[in-house]
Each structure stands twice: as C-alpha cells, then as structure tokens.
Design a protein around this motif. Structure first.
Motif, PDB file in Angstrom:
ATOM      1  N   HIS A 130       0.842  -1.203   0.000  1.00 47.82           N
ATOM      2  CA  HIS A 130       0.000   0.000   0.000  1.00 47.82           C
ATOM      3  C   HIS A 130       0.871   1.245   0.000  1.00 47.82           C
TER       4      HIS A 130
ATOM      5  N   HIS B 204       1.785   3.880   1.777  1.00 47.43           N
ATOM      6  CA  HIS B 204       2.243   4.667   2.924  1.00 47.43           C
ATOM      7  C   HIS B 204       3.763   4.738   2.837  1.00 47.43           C
TER       8      HIS B 204
ATOM      9  N   ASP C 295       6.080   4.430   4.890  1.00 47.02           N
ATOM     10  CA  ASP C 295       6.881   3.397   5.566  1.00 47.02           C
ATOM     11  C   ASP C 295       6.894   2.088   4.762  1.00 47.02           C
ATOM     12  N   HIS C 296       6.240   2.087   3.575  1.00 48.92           N
ATOM     13  CA  HIS C 296       6.281   0.933   2.656  1.00 48.92           C
ATOM     14  C   HIS C 296       6.816   1.321   1.273  1.00 48.92           C
TER      15      HIS C 296
ATOM     16  N   HIS D 135      -7.370  -0.721   5.848  1.00 44.43           N
ATOM     17  CA  HIS D 135      -6.275   0.027   6.479  1.00 44.43           C
ATOM     18  C   HIS D 135      -6.621   1.508   6.351  1.00 44.43           C
TER      19      HIS D 135
ATOM     20  N   ASP E 152      -0.281  -3.942   6.148  1.00 45.80           N
ATOM     21  CA  ASP E 152      -0.849  -3.299   7.346  1.00 45.80           C
ATOM     22  C   ASP E 152      -2.362  -3.512   7.319  1.00 45.80           C
TER      23      ASP E 152
HETATM   24 ZN    ZN Z   1       0.266   1.650   6.409  1.00 45.60          ZN
END
Ligand code: ZN
Ligand code: ZN
Length: 455
Positions: A95, A97, A99-100, A162, A184
């Motif tokens: 996804h 975000h 942090d990905h 999410h 997530d």
């Molecule tokens: Zn996330």
C-alpha cells in the motif's frame, strides 16, 4: 536452495518494511519503505540525508541494505557500491504509505513496481503534484482476484482494510511452499470484512511462513478501539458545539477520514476545506468507482495559500495548483465564513492561522496518532501552543489504521502457518503469548539474515 525471505527493515520497528523474497534465483522486493524512527540517532527534521548524495548518506549508517543490482545508477554515484544491471525482478507493494514506499525512489527504474489499481491512482496524484517515489518505474496494476507470476512465484493479492484505500495482503506460492504477508491491516475500520477475506484466503493455503505486522502488539495492550463511526459521532458533537472555526490535522490520503469529516460537515451545515494536494488526490480517486470520494468544488472546497508575491497571481503557483486558484478560498474568505467552515490544516501550515485570525472559542481536532516518540512529542507541544495561541480547545479523535494486539494474535492463530515472522512491530518477542497450542514456531526476524522456507 529452498526459497527464503530476508528482512532489511520493519525489524523490531514500526514501519520501514523492506523484504527480499528469493526463489530459484528470482528476487522480489516486497515493500521498500522508510522507518518512522529509522536513523533518528543521526537524522531528524533538522539534519536530513542530502538528496545529491543518493543512497550514500543512508548507507553511511546502514539505513539501506547495500545490495548489488538493486539501486539506480544515480543513487550509487557517490558510494563504493558499483552500479550493475538489475538483479531484482520486481518490487511488489502492499500500500501507498511512506513506511512501505519511501525508499523505492533509490531503486533502479528498470525494475517494475506491482501495485493495486487504487495505489496506482494515488501514485498518479502525487506524481502530478509533489512527486512520488514510484516515479520512473513501469507500473503493473492488480486487483483482488488477480494472480500474477514473477518467475517461480505466484502472487495472489487480497484486499485488507487500512487507513489508506487500496491496501493489500498477499498469498505467495513459491517452489517450496506458501508465504502469507499481511501488509498493514485492521478489523475495526469501515471495510473490516476485507481483512477477514484475507485471513480466510490465507488460512486455506496452509502457509509455511506468515509475515505479519504487529504495530499494536505491546506490553500494555489496549483493550478497545475507537471506530471511524465513533470518530464521526464525536466530531459532529464538537462541530455542533462550536460557533467559530473548526480546524483539524489528519492524513489527507485517509479517504475514510475525509468522508468522516465530510459527513460531519453535511450534518452540521459546514463546508470541508482541504489543501490543494488533497484536492488533486480526491480528483484522481474518483476514477475508482468502488470508492466513495467527495467531489472537489461540489462537496469540498480548496484552501488557497498566499505564495511568492502574495497576490494570488497564476505565476506564484505550480502548474498543478493553478486550476484551483479561481475557486480557492483565501484566509480572508475563511475568516468571513469561519462558523461555516471545517478546515483541514497540516501542522506545517499553521502559520496560515496568522492570516485567518479566527475568533477565539473555536475547536481544533487532532485526528492523527498520538505522539509515540520524542520528535512526535515535540510536534505535539508546538501544536498545543498554536491552539492555545488562537484560543481554541484541543481535542484528540482518531481511529487507528492497525488492529489491536489481541486481534493480531487471533489472526496468527487462524492462519496457523508453520513459522510466524512478526514485522512492523517493536515487540516481535511478545508474539510468544499468542501460541497456545505450540503449533507454530516464532521466528523473530534478524536484519539481513535469511529465513528459509525449508521445514
Ligand atoms: Zn500503512
Ligand atoms: Zn506501515
């Protein structure tokens, strides 16, 4: 050699997921994000890695794995790692975000990125406005129900709920057994049943290995969740109890949250006003017929910041911002209609309040995660100071994007994989408490150490 998974991020930390899957010489990157507190001993908001030094300023502190055949030539220019043709076949993304996705910008643009259709729309929106880490990569799109093959590995993406639309988990069939990766997820969001679809699908495949997030697995497990519906109910009460301006900080790409506040506005006769960046995103996401997205201009208005000359000239703005100038609401407009406005305002935009000069007695809603580290606490203090300065009341209202610790435990029990690898958590060792039958082996990841799929 049996297939293997190596974790280079998301190890003992929330976010920063960076995993490499290897099977019969084919290598796939599974998410490649920036950790929330990654490198915080050396970098923070005042000292940042230099863009001009590519991956060099991150290699210095081992914040990116030094893997040959992964990075773009520009990323390696000032490093000791020599550029070679790609040795990786794909990046597969759960996804959008940071942090990905955050480190994908360093990856060789010849390597394709596989992502969900909605994620590709979010990427388009950022690409058109402030830039996207996926820029320059061929994009391969999927939806739930699709299957795609990368060498010997077959990927089955399955939607999960999410705090951003278009989030996926994966069931991955390799030459030596099946891997399940949750991405997530949460169960208490508006589309919690999608996460249950993932659990059901993963369970059927009896995976050898489960890579699961555990953001909220912690020594002091929370007992309950605030749902998005509760956020809407509480927000509406606050809005109805406020005569002057309501402003709020929240993630603009959390479309559930946008809808929550849009609904509270409709029920109270206020207008939701968002930034230009959020407006671009909402316009793009309208192409996804399965999503409910308010229409810019009709349902929500756009805030017009003063820039450069301060006179709202076309030339003061980027090309992507210009379509919003004519209908944008200025600080003065907001002041005139303050009792009828709900303004989305990121903390870095708070100086706009100096121009808006709202009457005292308004409400500020902090609709984001509460501070969990020192930097977050510093920001919270600043936010509180601003809110106090304008004489508003401060309210915290948020539904998390992540499942409760105990729900993660239930997921682990239901999927019942042979090996469980907790990632995206500060407490991988606490997963022991979920093993009541001794039916699976806990394998807390070690950064850079391969985990084999062999029994
Ligand atoms: Zn996330
Ligand atoms: Zn994450």
């Amino acid at each position: 050699m049996p297939p293997r998974v190596t974790c280079y991020g998301g190890v003992g930390e929330i976010g920063g997921n960076k995993f490499i899957l290897e099977d019969e010489g084919v290598k796939v990157v599974l998410d490649f994000g920036t950790g929330f507190s990654e490198g915080s001993d050396y970098y923070d908001s005042s000292i940042s890695p230099r863009g001009v030094n590519g991956a060099g300023d991150l290699f210095e502190f081992d914040l990116l794995p030094q893997l040959p055949g992964l990075y773009a030539e520009e990323s390696l220019q000032n490093t000791h790692l020599r550029y070679t043709e790609p040795e990786y076949d794909a990046v597969v993304l759960s996804h959008y975000h940071s942090d990905h996705t955050g480190r994908i910008g360093f990856v060789d643009g010849k390597i394709p990125v596989y992502c969900g259709e909605t994620t590709s729309l979010i990427h388009d929106a950022y690409s058109d406005s402030t830039g996207s880490p996926l820029d320059g990569h061929p994009i391969m799109r999927f939806r739930t129900g699709d299957k795609f093959r990368i060498g010997p590995m077959e990927f089955h993406p399955i939607h999960v709920d999410h705090s951003i639309p278009g989030a996926y988990g994966f069931v991955i069939h390799t030459s030596g057994g099946t891997i399940a990766y949750t991405g997530d997820f949460r169960f208490h969001g508006p589309a919690g049943s999608m996460t249950r679809d993932f659990v059901d699908a993963a369970k059927l495949e009896k995976p050898r290995l489960l890579l699961t997030e555990g953001t909220r697995v912690s020594p002091e497990d929370e007992a309950s969740n605030m749902s998005e519906t509760a956020v809407r109910t509480e927000a509406l009460k606050m809005v109805l109890g406020t005569k002057s301006l309501v402003f709020s900080t929240f993630r603009g790409n959390d479309v559930d949250r946008v809808n929550t506040f849009f609904d509270a506005c409709r029920a109270s006769g206020r207008r939701l006003v968002v930034s230009m960046k959020v407006a671009v995103l909402l316009e793009k996401l309208r192409a996804d017929k399965r999503l409910r997205v308010p229409r810019v201009g009709r349902d929500v208005d756009v805030y017009l910041r003063r820039k450069k000359t301060g006179k709202f000239d076309d030339s003061d703005y980027y090309t992507w911002e210009r379509p919003f100038i004519a209908k944008g609401l200025t600080a003065e407009d907001i002041r005139k209609m303050q009792g009828k406005v709900f303004l989305h305002l990121e903390a870095w935009n708070f100086p706009e309040l100096i121009d808006i000069k709202p009457d005292r007695g308004g409400t500020y809603i902090h609709a984001a995660t509460e501070a969990f580290n020192e930097e977050g606490e510093k920001e919270e203090t600043l936010i509180r100071n601003w809110v106090e300065h304008v004489g508003f009341r401060y309210a915290q209202l948020h539904a998390s994007g992540h499942a409760l610790g105990r729900e993660v435990g239930e997921l682990v029990g239901q999927i019942s994989a042979r090996k469980v690898v907790p990632v995206h958590t500060e407490h991988p060792e606490l997963f022991k408490r979920f093993d009541r039958t001794g039916g699976w082996r806990l394998d807390p990841p070690v950064k850079g150490k391969a985990i084999s799929l062999a029994p």
